[in-house]
Scaffold this active site. Structure first.
Site, PDB file in Angstrom:
ATOM      1  N   TYR A 159      82.235  93.807 173.561  1.00  0.00           N
ATOM      2  CA  TYR A 159      82.145  93.318 172.178  1.00  0.00           C
ATOM      3  C   TYR A 159      82.595  91.860 172.047  1.00  0.00           C
ATOM      4  CZ  TYR A 159      83.188  92.262 167.400  1.00  0.00           C
ATOM      5  OH  TYR A 159      83.243  91.612 166.201  1.00  0.00           O
ATOM      6  N   GLY A 160      81.925  91.130 171.195  1.00  0.00           N
ATOM      7  CA  GLY A 160      82.169  89.722 170.871  1.00  0.00           C
ATOM      8  C   GLY A 160      83.532  89.168 171.230  1.00  0.00           C
ATOM      9  N   GLY A 161      84.477  89.329 170.305  1.00  0.00           N
ATOM     10  CA  GLY A 161      85.781  88.693 170.469  1.00  0.00           C
ATOM     11  C   GLY A 161      86.547  89.167 171.702  1.00  0.00           C
ATOM     12  N   HIS A 196      92.007  79.042 163.075  1.00  0.00           N
ATOM     13  CA  HIS A 196      90.953  79.981 162.682  1.00  0.00           C
ATOM     14  C   HIS A 196      90.353  79.510 161.355  1.00  0.00           C
ATOM     15  CE1 HIS A 196      89.845  84.501 161.946  1.00  0.00           C
ATOM     16  NE2 HIS A 196      88.863  83.854 162.528  1.00  0.00           N
ATOM     17  N   SER A 207      89.225  87.373 159.620  1.00  0.00           N
ATOM     18  CA  SER A 207      87.877  87.799 160.006  1.00  0.00           C
ATOM     19  C   SER A 207      87.250  88.638 158.888  1.00  0.00           C
ATOM     20  CB  SER A 207      87.938  88.646 161.275  1.00  0.00           C
ATOM     21  OG  SER A 207      88.485  87.897 162.326  1.00  0.00           O
ATOM     22  N   ALA A 208      85.937  88.432 158.691  1.00  0.00           N
ATOM     23  CA  ALA A 208      85.161  89.199 157.721  1.00  0.00           C
ATOM     24  C   ALA A 208      85.654  89.011 156.284  1.00  0.00           C
ATOM     25  CB  ALA A 208      85.117  90.683 158.107  1.00  0.00           C
ATOM     26  N   CYS A 209      86.104  87.787 155.948  1.00  0.00           N
ATOM     27  CA  CYS A 209      86.477  87.454 154.569  1.00  0.00           C
ATOM     28  C   CYS A 209      85.588  86.344 154.009  1.00  0.00           C
ATOM     29  CB  CYS A 209      87.940  87.019 154.500  1.00  0.00           C
ATOM     30  SG  CYS A 209      89.101  88.387 154.707  1.00  0.00           S
ATOM     31  N   GLY A 210      84.442  86.118 154.623  1.00  0.00           N
ATOM     32  CA  GLY A 210      83.473  85.190 154.031  1.00  0.00           C
ATOM     33  C   GLY A 210      83.512  83.767 154.558  1.00  0.00           C
ATOM     34  N   ARG A 249      87.110  94.006 167.758  1.00  0.00           N
ATOM     35  CA  ARG A 249      88.239  93.576 168.577  1.00  0.00           C
ATOM     36  C   ARG A 249      89.275  94.698 168.639  1.00  0.00           C
ATOM     37  NH1 ARG A 249      90.851  90.393 165.971  1.00  0.00           N
ATOM     38  NH2 ARG A 249      89.448  89.944 164.253  1.00  0.00           N
ATOM     39  N   ASP A 304      84.072  79.183 162.010  1.00  0.00           N
ATOM     40  CA  ASP A 304      85.116  80.108 162.468  1.00  0.00           C
ATOM     41  C   ASP A 304      86.348  79.420 163.040  1.00  0.00           C
ATOM     42  OD1 ASP A 304      86.026  82.790 162.825  1.00  0.00           O
ATOM     43  OD2 ASP A 304      85.494  82.711 164.944  1.00  0.00           O
ATOM     44  N   GLY A 361      78.165  81.178 145.865  1.00  0.00           N
ATOM     45  CA  GLY A 361      77.878  79.783 145.512  1.00  0.00           C
ATOM     46  C   GLY A 361      78.836  79.227 144.475  1.00  0.00           C
ATOM     47  N   ARG A 387      76.792  92.366 163.836  1.00  0.00           N
ATOM     48  CA  ARG A 387      76.867  90.904 163.932  1.00  0.00           C
ATOM     49  C   ARG A 387      75.520  90.285 164.271  1.00  0.00           C
ATOM     50  NH1 ARG A 387      82.060  88.308 163.011  1.00  0.00           N
ATOM     51  NH2 ARG A 387      83.424  90.080 162.606  1.00  0.00           N
ATOM     52  N   THR A 429      81.787  82.472 157.087  1.00  0.00           N
ATOM     53  CA  THR A 429      80.425  82.000 157.354  1.00  0.00           C
ATOM     54  C   THR A 429      79.709  81.701 156.037  1.00  0.00           C
ATOM     55  OG1 THR A 429      80.428  83.336 159.358  1.00  0.00           O
ATOM     56  CG2 THR A 429      78.302  82.529 158.612  1.00  0.00           C
ATOM     57  N   ASN A 430      79.886  82.560 155.039  1.00  0.00           N
ATOM     58  CA  ASN A 430      79.243  82.321 153.745  1.00  0.00           C
ATOM     59  C   ASN A 430      79.753  81.037 153.093  1.00  0.00           C
ATOM     60  OD1 ASN A 430      77.590  84.571 153.812  1.00  0.00           O
ATOM     61  ND2 ASN A 430      79.077  85.886 152.782  1.00  0.00           N
ATOM     62  N   ASN A 440      81.849  79.484 144.311  1.00  0.00           N
ATOM     63  CA  ASN A 440      83.091  78.988 144.907  1.00  0.00           C
ATOM     64  C   ASN A 440      83.105  77.465 145.004  1.00  0.00           C
ATOM     65  OD1 ASN A 440      84.032  81.592 145.196  1.00  0.00           O
ATOM     66  ND2 ASN A 440      83.358  81.807 147.318  1.00  0.00           N
ATOM     67  N   LYS A 492      87.590  83.675 170.652  1.00  0.00           N
ATOM     68  CA  LYS A 492      88.989  83.878 170.237  1.00  0.00           C
ATOM     69  C   LYS A 492      89.953  83.674 171.409  1.00  0.00           C
ATOM     70  CE  LYS A 492      87.421  85.462 166.253  1.00  0.00           C
ATOM     71  NZ  LYS A 492      87.380  84.643 165.055  1.00  0.00           N
TER      72      LYS A 492
HETATM   73  O1  SAT Z   1      86.513  88.521 167.089  1.00  0.00           O
HETATM   74  S1  SAT Z   1      85.105  88.225 166.862  1.00  0.00           S
HETATM   75  O2  SAT Z   1      84.843  86.896 167.338  1.00  0.00           O
HETATM   76  O3  SAT Z   1      84.297  89.169 167.571  1.00  0.00           O
HETATM   77  C1  SAT Z   1      84.763  88.292 165.222  1.00  0.00           C
HETATM   78  C2  SAT Z   1      85.953  88.105 164.376  1.00  0.00           C
HETATM   79  O4  SAT Z   1      86.748  89.029 164.290  1.00  0.00           O
HETATM   80  O5  SAT Z   1      86.114  87.031 163.771  1.00  0.00           O
HETATM   81 MN    MN Z   2      86.959  84.728 163.132  1.00  0.00          MN
END
Ligand code: SAT
Ligand code: MN
Length: 590
Positions: free
Chosen positions: A208-210, A237, A259-262, A80, A286, A500, A375, A264-265, A502, A217
């Site tokens: 790109y994605g976002g 979010h 974003s990217a702090c886990g 982004r 998300d 796990g 991604r 999805t995990n 967590n 987003k």
């Molecule tokens: O913004 S994206 O949806 O591409 C990914 C993110 O930053 O969460």
């Molecule tokens: Mn996100």
């Protein structure tokens, strides 16, 4: 496609306003062809084959990764771009200092020039989509027009796309207009513009994605947060996860992390061996739309239908479900490749990269094989822990809201806000180290209130006032908590095993909401007592446990000062009730 197209190519059930807008955009952008997406499997396969033919998708090893594809984006277009993302409201103050602002007329002039004739020689895809279950009163629809087949294929996985959405739009009489072109993928001619007052998005110059999947987003957070303020709900979010205890009860949590702090995990967490009988259900990874429900509780839907997750670090140990989920029918973006055409990324314990994410022969001197923000795009239904409630029109009732950042020091493993208004301060005071999800420096601590810094579509001062008004709308409010999985020792090692494990913390949170778990009052909120949180079987000593749960008053006094200064920068728009919370926090700390 079931319905007969009319002369403009629109399916019979397309509303007059959608048709009209599509014709108008086609007249400006001049595509060679217009394709109305119906969301079918046949159409998806056709899109993939087309991209394979033009070289923008590589088929991955069909025996080992059936239905999987690799897209390599332009190397200047991998994240982004917050500095090129604008909220264009008539009054600058309505966008707030948390957003870059441009006057709507100026933004339109700029974008009109970029979009003029930009689709010559290309196909224009018309993508009707519904954010949320098609039959949910909480869902909202949009139409994205794009000249990118990659975007169309990703939107098929990420949203409920096609005929059903078009029918709902005709019924709602309202939709978000998203116009996108990859242009020349030139960073100098790249803008992501939002016009919340007219429910419009215009994005140019990025695939790109976002920046390009406008349902995510741009719509589900920036535009939706504005709609939510007007209509009395919250667009956040947040992941949504169901925690099932050994008694079989399921409690749902909504958790906000940058974003990217886990996220999805955490949403797909695998219970550790030490917690037999526990199970995790994923509703979303998300975004959460939170509505006051008819029973006085807060109810959440996940507006999305797929995951756009970070690949590096995914393996059988960190996230077995994700690892299995992305072994078939997945679009990979910017990962490395083995000699056998299997995808490869850092953190994978098998195979060797032959090519990096730019398609060059792999050379460690060039950096990692997979881009740190590479991604996967995958349908949520492929997740082994997919919750059937993700399709429920009513959503799921929320027991607790959890805020969290990536902080090497200060914030304890978990603490609970004293009440709702204090919880709003806990969210507003969030800070986190920056990650590769956005272009710019990585690892710098910045304020990221509610993990919404890049995504709130209006002035944070007004946004906090809206949060503070929720007790007037929701009788049985969820508890509010803060977690930090990322504490480190002096040598830089993580204090907490994470992943796990967590679940031990989530279990305390759920029990705490039911008055069953002990907590120790501190000036920042309640932390678990030493014995209320289960540390059994972890390779972790008493000193580390004490450090994880400690509240360092001197450090927190400084933090409270910094939070206070940050909030004051919102001036007259800062709600008095939030200022009052800062005053109370400071006095508890002295
Ligand atoms: O913004 S994206 O949806 O591409 C990914 C993110 O930053 O969460
Ligand atoms: Mn996100």
């Amino acid at each position: 496609m079931a319905t007969a197209p009319d002369r403009s190519g629109a399916p019979a059930h397309a509303s007059e306003s959608v048709r009209h807008w599509v014709l108008e955009v086609a007249a400006r952008t001049r595509p060679d062809h217009v394709h109305w997406c119906d969301g079918s499997e046949a159409e998806y396969r056709h899109l993939l084959r087309g991209m394979q033919a033009d070289g923008s998708l590589l088929q991955l090893n069909p025996d080992r990764f059936p239905g999987c594809w690799l897209h390599r984006s332009n190397p200047s277009d991998v994240a982004r771009v917050e500095h090129l993302t604008f909220v264009c409201t008539e009054q600058r103050e309505d966008a707030g200092q948390n957003n870059h602002w441009m006057a709507p007329a100026e933004a339109r002039r700029k974008m009109d020039a970029l979009f003029a004739g930009c689709m010559r020689g290309r196909t224009m895809y018309v993508i009707p989509y519904c954010m949320g279950p098609v039959d949910s009163p909480y869902s909202r629809c949009g139409v994205e027009i794009t000249d990118s087949a990659y975007v169309a294929a990703n939107m098929k996985l990420m949203t409920r796309m096609g005929a059903a959405a078009l029918a709902r739009i005709a019924k709602d009489g309202k939709f978000v207009k998203g116009l996108h072109s990859i242009g020349q993928l030139d960073p100098e001619r790249r803008f992501i513009m939002h016009f919340p007052e007219s429910l419009e998005i215009q994005s140019f110059g990025s695939g790109y994605g976002g920046n390009a999947l406008l349902g995510k987003k741009c719509h589900a957070l920036r535009i939706a947060s504005w709609q939510a303020r007007d209509e009395g709900w919250l667009a956040e979010h947040m992941l949504i996860v169901g925690v099932q205890n050994p008694e079989g009860e399921i409690h749902y949590l909504a958790c906000a992390f940058p974003s990217a702090c886990g996220k999805t995990n955490l949403a797909m967490l695998i219970p550790p061996a030490s917690m037999p009988g526990w199970k995790i259900w994923t509703v979303g990874d998300d975004i959460a739309w939170l509505h006051p429900g008819p029973d006085g509780r807060l109810w959440a839907i996940n507006p999305e239908a797929g995951y756009f997750g970070v690949v590096p670090g995914t393996n059988e140990k960190t996230n077995r479900h994700a690892y299995e989920m992305i072994r078939h029918d997945t679009i990979f973006t910017n990962v490395g490749l083995t000699r056998d055409h299997e995808p490869w990324w850092e953190g994978l314990d098998a195979g060797k990269p032959a090519y990096d994410w730019q398609g060059r022969p792999y050379d460690p001197a060039n950096g990692p094989a997979a881009h740190p923000n590479s991604r996967f795009t995958v349908s949520a239904k492929q997740n082994p822990s997919y919750s059937p409630q993700a399709d429920a029109a009513a959503g799921v009732p929320i027991t607790a809201l959890v805020f969290g950042g990536r902080r090497r020091s200060l914030a304890p493993l978990v603490y609970q806000a004293r009440d709702w208004a204090h919880g709003v301060l806990v969210g507003a005071g969030m800070a986190s180290e920056t990650t590769a999800a956005a272009s710019g420096d990585v690892g710098i601590v910045r304020r990221d209130p509610m993990a919404m810094k890049p995504f709130a579509g209006y002035n944070f001062g007004d946004y906090w006032a809206h949060w503070l008004a929720m007790p007037g709308r929701v009788k049985k409010l969820p508890g509010i908590f803060h977690v930090n999985w990322f504490r480190r020792d002096a040598q830089g090692r993580f204090l907490w095993p994470g992943y796990g494990e967590n679940l031990r913390v989530l279990a305390w949170i759920v029990e705490r909401c039911h008055g069953k778990a002990a907590g120790l009052d501190t000036p920042i909120g309640a932390v678990p007592t030493r014995d209320a949180l289960d540390f059994a079987g972890l390779d972790i000593d008493e000193a580390t446990i004490a450090e994880l749960l400690a509240v360092d008053r001197a450090a927190w006094r400084q933090e409270a000062d910094e939070i206070g200064q940050y909030l004051e920068s919102y001036g007259a728009r800062l709600p008095a009730a939030l200022r009052e919370q800062v005053t109370r926090l400071k006095s508890r700390l002295t």
